[in-house]
Design a protein around this motif. Sequence first.
Motif, PDB file in Angstrom:
ATOM      1  N   ASN A  26       0.624  -1.178  -0.003  1.00  0.00           N
ATOM      2  CA  ASN A  26      -0.207  -0.197  -0.109  1.00  0.00           C
ATOM      3  C   ASN A  26       0.859   1.168  -0.171  1.00  0.00           C
ATOM      4  O   ASN A  26       1.983   1.273   0.580  1.00  0.00           O
ATOM      5  CB  ASN A  26      -0.924  -0.081   1.228  1.00  0.00           C
ATOM      6  N   ASN A  27       0.364   2.411  -0.568  1.00  0.00           N
ATOM      7  CA  ASN A  27       1.140   3.423  -0.704  1.00  0.00           C
ATOM      8  C   ASN A  27       1.402   4.049   0.686  1.00  0.00           C
ATOM      9  O   ASN A  27       2.250   5.014   0.586  1.00  0.00           O
ATOM     10  CB  ASN A  27       0.269   4.483  -1.577  1.00  0.00           C
ATOM     11  N   LYS A  53       2.701  -4.879 -10.788  1.00  0.00           N
ATOM     12  CA  LYS A  53       2.075  -3.786 -10.627  1.00  0.00           C
ATOM     13  C   LYS A  53       1.782  -3.172  -9.217  1.00  0.00           C
ATOM     14  O   LYS A  53       1.953  -1.887  -8.974  1.00  0.00           O
ATOM     15  CB  LYS A  53       0.419  -4.236 -10.718  1.00  0.00           C
ATOM     16  N   ASP A  54       2.131  -4.208  -8.270  1.00  0.00           N
ATOM     17  CA  ASP A  54       2.589  -3.612  -6.708  1.00  0.00           C
ATOM     18  C   ASP A  54       3.729  -2.574  -6.938  1.00  0.00           C
ATOM     19  O   ASP A  54       3.681  -1.963  -6.271  1.00  0.00           O
ATOM     20  CB  ASP A  54       2.760  -4.809  -5.892  1.00  0.00           C
ATOM     21  N   SER A  56       4.840  -1.099  -9.408  1.00  0.00           N
ATOM     22  CA  SER A  56       4.618   0.314  -9.740  1.00  0.00           C
ATOM     23  C   SER A  56       3.909   1.264  -9.292  1.00  0.00           C
ATOM     24  O   SER A  56       4.167   2.442  -9.262  1.00  0.00           O
ATOM     25  CB  SER A  56       3.992  -0.174 -11.468  1.00  0.00           C
ATOM     26  N   GLN A  57       2.955   0.785  -8.467  1.00  0.00           N
ATOM     27  CA  GLN A  57       2.380   1.569  -7.508  1.00  0.00           C
ATOM     28  C   GLN A  57       2.923   2.275  -6.394  1.00  0.00           C
ATOM     29  O   GLN A  57       2.863   3.581  -6.091  1.00  0.00           O
ATOM     30  CB  GLN A  57       0.991   0.939  -7.012  1.00  0.00           C
ATOM     31  N   SER A  60       5.471   4.717  -8.299  1.00  0.00           N
ATOM     32  CA  SER A  60       4.638   5.983  -8.402  1.00  0.00           C
ATOM     33  C   SER A  60       4.427   6.993  -7.038  1.00  0.00           C
ATOM     34  O   SER A  60       4.815   8.174  -7.143  1.00  0.00           O
ATOM     35  CB  SER A  60       3.422   5.708  -9.032  1.00  0.00           C
ATOM     36  N   ALA A  61       4.372   6.338  -5.857  1.00  0.00           N
ATOM     37  CA  ALA A  61       3.845   6.964  -4.790  1.00  0.00           C
ATOM     38  C   ALA A  61       5.081   7.333  -4.456  1.00  0.00           C
ATOM     39  O   ALA A  61       5.126   8.587  -3.687  1.00  0.00           O
ATOM     40  CB  ALA A  61       3.235   5.941  -3.750  1.00  0.00           C
TER      41      ALA A  61
END
Length: 271
Positions: A26-27, A53-54, A56-57, A60-61
């Motif tokens: 989680n971010n 995907k995890d 990448s999120q 990005s955060a």
Amino acid sequence: MPRNNLIETISEDRVCTAVGIRVIANNEVVSLAKAAGYDSVFIDLEHSVFSEKDASQLCSAAISSGITPFVRVPYECGHGYIQRVLDGGAMGIVYPHICTADEARRVVSSTKFPPKGKRSLTAALPHFHFQKIGAADLIQQLDSTCSTVFVLVETKECLENIEDIAAVDGVDVLLVGANDLSLELGVLGEWEHQTFQTALKKIATTARKAGKVFGVAGMYSRPDLCKRIVRDLGARYVLGQFDIGLLAMAMNKNMEVLRDLGTGFYPYLMR
């Protein structure tokens, strides 16, 4: 252009600090890292079940928070996998179990654009908040600040070939993987053993001569030794605890407090 905090801290002769992320996708964990003051996050795809995907999120955060995301990939995961991780927002790749200069050249090729490597070009990347960037500028910026190459030094063969590996153009960081390296040297966890200390000095000296960054990972339980490695051997990248370790320590400490609340009160409660 996103900031690469490793490059900035090195230019100021400071230590680039990192926290490992292995279980929390989680971010919020990135926000906590930012609030704590870390320079970078070390997202682990080798010893976790995180997806691209995890990663990448989280990347990005981190970019949005001003923290530099580096991602450790699985051993021999392939050029295509590296491409996906980089396009997902990683600003550097940590390569495990590199043993020879040829292997180092291959991972550099996967990380850099032509003519330095074979990375393919795409648009709308999270590094630039998906804004349109001219191809020439995109390549220049990604190659210069968003494609740091870490070689994990964690095998005897890597140690034996360390001078040749450090000489490879495009290798930026020689990062000691203390647990695996000490295991291979037959002194697992014996950080003050002469064999391990000699290996550290060899890696540090090689990094300095080659103009590479010297880093250490896996020794967060011995801050006294980490301080000596920074002061005496010139380490400038230090990976601290992983999220799971920090949670475990905090929970154990909290449980000590909760147990203490009931000390001496049980006879009263039995009345």
